[in-house]
Design a protein around this motif. Structure first.
Motif: not given
Length: 340
Positions: A128-133, A138-142, A170-172, A178-184
């Motif tokens: 199931a999807s989920s929203e976290v703070t 900042s909020t993230v919907i997964m 993302v909270s300004h 704010f850096v999201v690392s994914a893969g390379n």
């Protein structure tokens, strides 16, 4: 007493084994024979998989800790060490990083120097999807089957998306990127809304609001592109520079409403979107079937039903391979030339 001791020994053995496999799967000399032994170990006991996933999270987190903070350069004294066997060095560097987190005084010094975070959060979803703070607001919907880690440094905020898909609001904070690392690669923002999907080694970033910089190689800023709302960038390990295009962002983020929108895509393009909702991936049985096109709006809660319905809308048949995956092939009554 003897029973507790035996249980502790078993738990310790599993932990050691999980640590061993976690190190080996990240090494360049990991062989197919080892891979087979690893898979056998993973499937032999549910506790093995749980412990290995925990080790993977530790590995991912320590990768982020070990990276030099934004705006700093690496320690030149460490360069000769890096010329030694990389696997052993990374292993001990990770252990040292977590020791720092465990020591209050060292952690305080590390925080002020930008070496270690003062906030660490780990999140995951399954069916199931989920929203976290996050700690910065900042909020993230997964989406389903997603794992990410959040770390807050003195000069930047870091998220490592290990697998899956997430939509970020993302909270300004212009002074605290704010850096999201994914893969390379990575995605850098100060405050905006965007979607990141990581599937195998492929990463797709879609911007809905604000501006982001997408980099296909975290070690080189020369491979970065800037997106504006409505743009999408994709990259993989072999991509020199992210490929960009304009998309309908409503279709991309429809998963938040439990919908999967496939807009006249080939099966080769659609299967990665379909497979993210399945326990085991659907695979193509031949080189021709991937060119067949599929469209429609589907419920993410019943993607297995979509797969079973494929023979009713396309000239295909379904089978199972020895690994238990569903295989899509042309119906025998058709030939590729008749369909193409």
């Amino acid at each position: 007493m003897h029973s507790n001791s035996s249980s502790d020994e078993i738990s310790e053995r599993i932990t050691h084994e999980a640590a061993h496999w976690c190190i080996r799967v990240h090494e360049a000399d990991f062989t197919p024979k080892e891979r087979a032994r690893f898979e056998q170990w993973l499937e032999s006991d549910p506790a093995h998989r749980l412990e290995f996933e925990a080790m993977q999270d530790i590995w991912t987190t320590s990768e982020a800790i070990a990276v030099s903070p934004v705006g700093t350069t690496g320690n030149t004294c460490a360069r000769p060490i890096r010329q030694r066997r990389q696997g052993a060095f990374r292993h001990y560097a990770k252990a040292a990083a977590f020791v720092l987190l465990a020591l209050p005084i060292a952690a305080l010094v590390g925080w002020k120097q930008g070496w270690v975070p003062n906030d660490f959060q780990r999140y995951s979803t399954t069916t199931a999807s989920s929203e976290v703070t996050l700690g910065d607001g900042s909020t993230v919907i997964m989406n389903t089957n997603t794992r990410l880690t959040y770390l807050n440094y003195i000069d930047h905020r870091s998220v490592v998306l290990s697998e899956g898909e997430a939509f970020f609001k993302v909270s300004h904070d212009a002074t605290h990127p704010f850096v999201v690392s994914a893969g390379n690669g990575d995605v850098t923002v100060t405050g905006t809304q965007f979607n990141v999907w990581k599937y195998s080694e492929q990463v797709v970033v879609t911007l809905t609001e604000g501006s982001v910089i997408v980099n296909s190689d975290s070690r080189s800023k020369a491979r970065a592109v800037r997106l504006v709302p409505g743009m999408q960038a994709s990259y993989s390990a072999s991509t020199r520079r992210p490929e960009t295009r304009t998309v309908d962002t409503r279709q991309v983020i429809a998963w938040q409403e439990g919908k999967l929108i496939i807009d006249d895509l080939t099966l080769d393009q659609a299967l990665p979107m379909i497979n993210r909702y399945l326990d085991s991936p659907v695979v193509l049985g031949d080189k021709y079937v991937g060119d067949l096109r599929l469209g429609g709006i589907y419920n993410t809660s019943d993607i297995a039903g979509l797969v079973q319905a494929l023979p009713r809308v396309l000239p295909v048949q379904l089978a199972r391979n020895k690994e238990g995956n569903t295989v899509v092939r042309y119906k025998r009554s058709y030939s590729p030339l008749e369909i193409r």
